[in-house]
Design a protein around this motif. Sequence first.
Motif, PDB file in Angstrom:
ATOM      1  N   UNK A  18      28.635  16.359   3.076  1.00  0.00           N
ATOM      2  CA  UNK A  18      27.143  16.291   2.862  1.00  0.00           C
ATOM      3  C   UNK A  18      26.648  14.778   3.009  1.00  0.00           C
ATOM      4  N   UNK A  19      25.276  14.777   3.543  1.00  0.00           N
ATOM      5  CA  UNK A  19      24.903  13.563   4.053  1.00  0.00           C
ATOM      6  C   UNK A  19      24.616  12.634   2.633  1.00  0.00           C
ATOM      7  N   UNK A  20      25.085  11.500   2.880  1.00  0.00           N
ATOM      8  CA  UNK A  20      24.847  10.493   1.469  1.00  0.00           C
ATOM      9  C   UNK A  20      23.568   9.810   1.972  1.00  0.00           C
ATOM     10  N   UNK A  21      22.371  10.419   1.258  1.00  0.00           N
ATOM     11  CA  UNK A  21      21.166   9.918   1.559  1.00  0.00           C
ATOM     12  C   UNK A  21      21.129   8.240   1.012  1.00  0.00           C
ATOM     13  N   UNK A  22      21.413   8.000  -0.385  1.00  0.00           N
ATOM     14  CA  UNK A  22      21.281   6.723  -0.790  1.00  0.00           C
ATOM     15  C   UNK A  22      22.066   5.560  -0.049  1.00  0.00           C
ATOM     16  N   UNK A  23      23.361   5.929   0.372  1.00  0.00           N
ATOM     17  CA  UNK A  23      24.124   5.097   0.936  1.00  0.00           C
ATOM     18  C   UNK A  23      23.504   4.666   2.416  1.00  0.00           C
ATOM     19  N   UNK A  24      23.143   5.690   3.099  1.00  0.00           N
ATOM     20  CA  UNK A  24      22.608   5.294   4.594  1.00  0.00           C
ATOM     21  C   UNK A  24      21.100   4.526   4.316  1.00  0.00           C
ATOM     22  N   UNK A  25      20.561   4.953   3.365  1.00  0.00           N
ATOM     23  CA  UNK A  25      19.195   4.267   3.283  1.00  0.00           C
ATOM     24  C   UNK A  25      19.491   2.851   2.787  1.00  0.00           C
TER      25      UNK A  25
ATOM     26  N   UNK B 201      11.501   5.074  -4.878  1.00  0.00           N
ATOM     27  CA  UNK B 201      12.289   4.182  -5.527  1.00  0.00           C
ATOM     28  C   UNK B 201      12.701   3.166  -4.266  1.00  0.00           C
ATOM     29  N   UNK B 202      13.070   3.755  -3.184  1.00  0.00           N
ATOM     30  CA  UNK B 202      13.743   3.094  -1.877  1.00  0.00           C
ATOM     31  C   UNK B 202      12.626   2.163  -1.357  1.00  0.00           C
ATOM     32  N   UNK B 203      11.316   2.335  -1.489  1.00  0.00           N
ATOM     33  CA  UNK B 203      10.356   1.562  -0.957  1.00  0.00           C
ATOM     34  C   UNK B 203      10.260   0.367  -1.904  1.00  0.00           C
ATOM     35  N   UNK B 204      10.365   0.781  -3.320  1.00  0.00           N
ATOM     36  CA  UNK B 204      10.269  -0.255  -4.304  1.00  0.00           C
ATOM     37  C   UNK B 204      11.495  -1.110  -4.042  1.00  0.00           C
ATOM     38  N   UNK B 205      12.710  -0.826  -3.882  1.00  0.00           N
ATOM     39  CA  UNK B 205      13.574  -1.550  -3.528  1.00  0.00           C
ATOM     40  C   UNK B 205      13.515  -2.548  -2.160  1.00  0.00           C
ATOM     41  N   UNK B 206      12.996  -1.915  -1.228  1.00  0.00           N
ATOM     42  CA  UNK B 206      12.514  -2.561  -0.075  1.00  0.00           C
ATOM     43  C   UNK B 206      11.701  -3.904  -0.307  1.00  0.00           C
ATOM     44  N   UNK B 207      10.806  -3.474  -1.306  1.00  0.00           N
ATOM     45  CA  UNK B 207       9.736  -4.709  -1.601  1.00  0.00           C
ATOM     46  C   UNK B 207      10.395  -5.516  -2.700  1.00  0.00           C
TER      47      UNK B 207
ATOM     48  N   UNK C 226       0.872  -1.246   0.031  1.00  0.00           N
ATOM     49  CA  UNK C 226      -0.149  -0.127  -0.036  1.00  0.00           C
ATOM     50  C   UNK C 226       1.004   1.236   0.229  1.00  0.00           C
ATOM     51  N   UNK C 227       2.040   1.208   0.725  1.00  0.00           N
ATOM     52  CA  UNK C 227       2.905   2.428   0.756  1.00  0.00           C
ATOM     53  C   UNK C 227       3.317   2.607  -0.606  1.00  0.00           C
ATOM     54  N   UNK C 228       3.888   1.594  -1.443  1.00  0.00           N
ATOM     55  CA  UNK C 228       4.472   1.772  -2.433  1.00  0.00           C
ATOM     56  C   UNK C 228       3.416   2.386  -3.618  1.00  0.00           C
TER      57      UNK C 228
END
Lengths: 203, 760
Positions: free
Chosen positions: B524-531, B589-595, B299-301
């Motif tokens: 700068x905060x690397x968002x992609x790597x942290x997620x 995209x991140x939630x999709x990757x999580x799924x 549902x989130x995706x």
Amino acid sequence: MSLLYHMTSPSVLSRILARSISLRQSALFSKNKDCTFFTRKEIMRLFYRYQDLAPQLVPLDYTSCPDVKVPYELIGSMPELKDNPFRQRIAQVFSEDGDGHMTLDNFLDMFSVMSEMAPRDLKAYYAFKIYDFNNDDYICAWDLEQTVTKLTRGELSTEEVSLICEKVLDEADGDHDGRLSLEDFQNMILRAPDFLSTFHIRI
Amino acid sequence: MLSGGQVNEIIVEVEHVPSGIQSHPSSSQIVPEKTPVNSNSILVSSISDSDVTDSQIFSNRNDKKGKQLLQFATPLKESFALTLHNSENTGLDTPHTSHENIQGQKLIESLITMTSRDRIKAIRNQPRTMEEKRNLRKMVDKEKSKKSRRILELNCCAQCLNSISLAYRRFKNNLSELLNSISLWQKTLKVIGGKFGTSVLSYFNFLRWLLKFNIFSFIVTFSFIIIPQLTVMEKNHLQFTGLEFLTGAGYFTNTVMYYGFYTNSTIQHDNSGASYNMQLAYIFTIGGCLVVCFFSLLFSMARYFRNNFINPHIYSRGIAKLIFCWDFTVTHESAVKLKQKNLSTEIRENLSEILQENVKLTFNQQFIRFSAHVAAWVVSSGVAITCCAAVYYLAENNLQFLANHSNPGAVLLLPFVVSCINLVVPRFYSMFRLVERYEMPRHEVYTLLIRNIFLKISIIGILCYYWLNTVALNSEECWETLIGQEIYRLLLMDFVFSLADSLLGEFLRRIIGMRLITSLGLQEFDIARNVLELIYAQTLVWIGTFFCPLLPFIQMITLFIMFYVKNISLMMNFQPPSKAWRASQMMTFFIFLLFFPSFTGVLCTLAITIWRLKPSADCGPFRGLSFFIESIYRWINTLNQTPSYLWVVWIYQNLIGSVHFFFILTLIVLIITYLYWQITEGRKIMIRLLHEQIINEGKDKMFLIDKLIKLQGMEKRANPTLFTLERRDLEQWGPQRVRQHDAPRDLRFRQSFQEDNPKA
């Protein structure tokens, strides 16, 4: 009784007083609840914020004079707004007479629209009004120049600013009439999914 | 030029601008299509009507979500046509108020017909001030009570339903208030958003969202598995040394932490008759957790896709977005100043890109770019495969290695190597940026993400393969507990490395950037790597919950600590991001990757475990069975005996166990998907055609305005005195006739506005 008075600080005492008045006020807040995206508790919290801006002007018992207006200077000095380049326009758009002085209703309205629960169309509508500096229901080149100047704080030269305005009109003006109507603006916002999360003031 | 049909349309439109008396028979048909353009002209005509007309425009919006708005938009359109046709507009000396009254009347009528929930939603979404909304609501309620008085008796059923729905709504309101009050970290997030903007905030929101998953899993496993087991706990004879926190073995082996501790019996206390089948409870609880996670992710995706999916062929350069999507959440003065500076820089870059857009690359340059991409991909895949091979080799020889080295800390070697790989290789991938050049910056981000996720998922995949193929089949002891311990160690080592990186690594980087090599500046905060690190950890937790039911609790504590550590490190060592980061697109995209690779991989692994592997013979709730799934088969068989539960058996045999049912279901789903796809294609074509129509109408408008200006110019030159006389006459005429002649006056107004425009 006097011991109690000495123990409690004035602000706490006023809070206690407020709670006793709050029965009447809660009726007022319930009325407001369905008109905004906030819960009753949040509306009360917002009322206390509003009251804190001008404690002499705004009585704790709001039901006694509901038309009091807090002047723009105090609204513009709120921590959420004081560094926002568009704070004056925001206050003008949401105030009753367009001068920036806001009643509680305007205040609640403003934060309700800027909250994360407001739908995209509502936000786009108000964003359009904010960027429309001359209030003619179109964002013309002059409005764009004002917007860009406010955004960049004079870092860009006048030629660059006019070039930007030209490019923006090129991109977003759907019917090619030289200015952006509400439809053009909403169309463009559709292509900017970040808009919902950036047009958001947390309070 | 203009075709015949178009000319007709436009002439109607020009005359249709608020003229009270309409005699064109075709106008009423044209009104529904023309309303978007109509409302434009209405805007021009009555600036004093701005409130009313604005709401009309808004209500005429084709809101995809707000079907309710469309519902009352159509009566509004008709009502507007009605008011125009209606020549008995009373009191037209104040046309504004009567207009509004009739508009309001129609709006109220349409609101009455809605359910109360839709009504509240519709009123809330109106772009009116609070007072107007309150008045509207009052009027609607008054009308509604008037109407309901006329209804003599409500059906008993309807009354029941009404009270139920009212109670439900009140319950939902109270629940949402409660949830809002216990919302975690509200103030901290506000501060982070204020200083760093929405993009960095998205990482912390993602963390909070994952925390909710873990809290839910923990509560479910705690209530249904751990507490019953605690009531029949056996004594733990092992010694407790401090090393258990790192290795997970030793004392912890015989606790509720691992699968092996759980009993396979049916728990019964004091012969009270209530029995608790541990086998079924275990499998159903884990299954239930996963199902809820699945639907929640789905549902989130879906919600993110719906809000944030951009039609790729109308992607624009984005300078308009830069201007209009100023981040209102940034509230610190220094952050705002920095953001303004960064915005100027980015606008300048964007401008120069646009100016250079037409520069085409030579064949040589294109070839160099292409070969750079290919080389980068080959190197990155090679590195990933090497790492996987190294991990597999190490895992295979782990047992031998452990036998040779009796140090209990030796089990930590494999997790240590894996964490090192996860630390070093992503940073190595980021360095490819120096060699590769992309046309669009978002391609760069996506490529980096895909490479990293490929690495991480491959490592997890190799480890799962090793566990399920080697450990599960060859081990004499409790192999499930062994796997649980391995996963615990992996998670712990990952956590330790993240802590070290945040506390030490970033601090060092700041010292280097500020003191030693000042040209580097703050990072700068690397968002992609942290997620991605969060996604990796969550995948391990989902796999491990079956083997180690306490794992969600451990991950909960980990995430909690990570939030504060990252927050402190962010405030001390980082600067706000300089480039606009498309937070919502990235979140989708991140939630999709999580799924997609993560959760579906977990489901595959667990499915293989449950259907193919043999549980260990002397530990855990499934000891003695030949497959995990046999517990379900046996349960269905026992249910077959009892006559009152035969429906469960029927559902199992005909819906879950039957191939035909799934075949038919798949066929139906495929047909529906195909239909929706065709509808989408049709809509894309429609959008393109409508877009072209808008452009054409704009051109026609300009053409007509030019013509009108020329005509008026000629008229003015010919009869200057008559011109002024006409205007005075207009004001003396009756109100109905005023509307007829409003049209030319409004266009004159538009023309004068055009003249003012270049001045302004």
